[in-house]
Design a protein around this motif. Structure first.
Motif, PDB file in Angstrom:
ATOM      1  N   UNK A 153       7.769   7.745   2.455  1.00 43.60           N
ATOM      2  CA  UNK A 153       6.931   7.548   1.282  1.00 43.60           C
ATOM      3  C   UNK A 153       5.778   8.540   1.306  1.00 43.60           C
ATOM      4  N   UNK A 154       5.353   8.980   0.120  1.00 44.62           N
ATOM      5  CA  UNK A 154       4.254   9.923  -0.036  1.00 44.62           C
ATOM      6  C   UNK A 154       3.288   9.335  -1.069  1.00 44.62           C
ATOM      7  N   UNK A 155       2.011   9.278  -0.714  1.00 41.46           N
ATOM      8  CA  UNK A 155       1.013   8.714  -1.621  1.00 41.46           C
ATOM      9  C   UNK A 155      -0.367   9.196  -1.224  1.00 41.46           C
ATOM     10  N   UNK A 156      -1.338   9.144  -2.136  1.00 38.25           N
ATOM     11  CA  UNK A 156      -2.710   9.493  -1.765  1.00 38.25           C
ATOM     12  C   UNK A 156      -3.194   8.559  -0.649  1.00 38.25           C
ATOM     13  N   UNK A 157      -3.720   9.136   0.418  1.00 34.25           N
ATOM     14  CA  UNK A 157      -4.167   8.333   1.556  1.00 34.25           C
ATOM     15  C   UNK A 157      -5.183   7.274   1.183  1.00 34.25           C
ATOM     16  N   UNK A 158      -6.034   7.561   0.211  1.00 41.95           N
ATOM     17  CA  UNK A 158      -7.055   6.589  -0.192  1.00 41.95           C
ATOM     18  C   UNK A 158      -6.429   5.290  -0.684  1.00 41.95           C
ATOM     19  N   UNK A 159      -5.225   5.358  -1.241  1.00 43.19           N
ATOM     20  CA  UNK A 159      -4.573   4.146  -1.742  1.00 43.19           C
ATOM     21  C   UNK A 159      -4.139   3.213  -0.619  1.00 43.19           C
ATOM     22  N   UNK A 160      -3.984   3.726   0.593  1.00 42.61           N
ATOM     23  CA  UNK A 160      -3.595   2.863   1.713  1.00 42.61           C
ATOM     24  C   UNK A 160      -4.629   1.761   1.940  1.00 42.61           C
ATOM     25  N   UNK A 161      -5.889   2.056   1.650  1.00 41.37           N
ATOM     26  CA  UNK A 161      -6.951   1.051   1.805  1.00 41.37           C
ATOM     27  C   UNK A 161      -6.823  -0.061   0.766  1.00 41.37           C
ATOM     28  N   UNK A 162      -6.011   0.151  -0.269  1.00 44.63           N
ATOM     29  CA  UNK A 162      -5.806  -0.842  -1.325  1.00 44.63           C
ATOM     30  C   UNK A 162      -4.637  -1.775  -1.037  1.00 44.63           C
ATOM     31  N   UNK A 163      -3.962  -1.575   0.096  1.00 43.46           N
ATOM     32  CA  UNK A 163      -2.866  -2.476   0.448  1.00 43.46           C
ATOM     33  C   UNK A 163      -3.425  -3.866   0.735  1.00 43.46           C
ATOM     34  N   UNK A 164      -2.678  -4.905   0.416  1.00 40.84           N
ATOM     35  CA  UNK A 164      -3.165  -6.265   0.650  1.00 40.84           C
ATOM     36  C   UNK A 164      -3.587  -6.482   2.113  1.00 40.84           C
ATOM     37  N   UNK A 165      -4.809  -6.956   2.281  1.00 37.42           N
ATOM     38  CA  UNK A 165      -5.310  -7.275   3.618  1.00 37.42           C
ATOM     39  C   UNK A 165      -5.717  -6.090   4.476  1.00 37.42           C
ATOM     40  N   UNK A 166      -5.674  -4.881   3.945  1.00 38.56           N
ATOM     41  CA  UNK A 166      -6.009  -3.699   4.746  1.00 38.56           C
ATOM     42  C   UNK A 166      -7.451  -3.750   5.223  1.00 38.56           C
ATOM     43  N   UNK A 167      -7.634  -3.444   6.499  1.00 27.96           N
ATOM     44  CA  UNK A 167      -8.962  -3.370   7.108  1.00 27.96           C
ATOM     45  C   UNK A 167      -9.143  -1.940   7.605  1.00 27.96           C
ATOM     46  N   UNK A 168     -10.066  -1.205   7.012  1.00 31.56           N
ATOM     47  CA  UNK A 168     -10.318   0.180   7.394  1.00 31.56           C
ATOM     48  C   UNK A 168     -11.354   0.184   8.509  1.00 31.56           C
ATOM     49  N   UNK A 169     -10.994   0.791   9.640  1.00 32.10           N
ATOM     50  CA  UNK A 169     -11.870   0.821  10.796  1.00 32.10           C
ATOM     51  C   UNK A 169     -12.154   2.255  11.226  1.00 32.10           C
TER      52      UNK A 169
END
Length: 174
Positions: A153-169
């Motif tokens: 899969x290819x997507x803008x990395x910033x969208x990964x933070x929008x995944x349900x329950x994502x915690x950016x550390x």
């Protein structure tokens, strides 16, 4: 070798079952592309070399688990491919477990419904935590697994933070 980028929502046959369901329910899925790859090139290093991609654009998803008072705690950790998840420190503290280690491969495959080498942050079990190293959110076009070894899969990395329950550390990886 060249990759043919296709809209993921129009080609859900190229991704794993849990991933297809997650994409179908995700409001940003129209910004996700999928590309078929040779299954024997699913390993990040082999894939990036064969298709002329950068390790800095790839993110690896590793599953980590530990126990506290008999309760198992599991997290999927997404880190840039040129780094490694800080399992023994930050992940252990975040999960609040005595010892954190990589989840057994056979269990990770069974519990996610995904293939080894294709585990991705899309479609994970609802009770798992999703920990993202903040560096993956800065990738312009992030490359992640698709639930199967035969595509990415290819997507803008910033969208990964929008995944349900994502915690950016910060500093999840070293």
């Amino acid at each position: 070798m060249d990759l043919e980028m296709l809209p993921a929502l129009d080609h859900l046959d190229l991704v794993g079952g849990p991933v297809a369901k997650a994409l179908a329910d995700w409001p940003y899925a129209d910004r996700v592309q999928v590309a078929a790859i040779e299954p024997d090139l699913a390993d990040t290093a082999a894939m990036t070399e064969a298709y002329g991609l950068s390790l800095l654009d790839s993110a690896n998803c590793v599953v980590v688990s530990g126990k506290r008072a008999g309760e198992e705690r599991i997290a999927a950790c997404l880190v840039r491919a040129d780094t490694r998840a800080d399992v023994n420190n930050l992940v252990k503290r975040t999960l609040d477990v005595r010892k954190a280690s990589f989840h057994p491969m056979d269990r990770a495959v069974e519990e996610t419904g995904m293939e080894y080498g294709g585990i991705t942050p899309f479609g994970l079990p609802a009770d798992w935590r999703l920990l993202l190293d903040e560096r993956v959110t800065g990738i312009g076009r992030a490359i992640v697994g698709s639930g199967v070894r035969r595509s990415k899969l290819f997507l803008p990395g910033a969208l990964l933070a929008e995944l349900p329950g994502a915690e950016v550390l910060p500093d999840l990886a070293g």
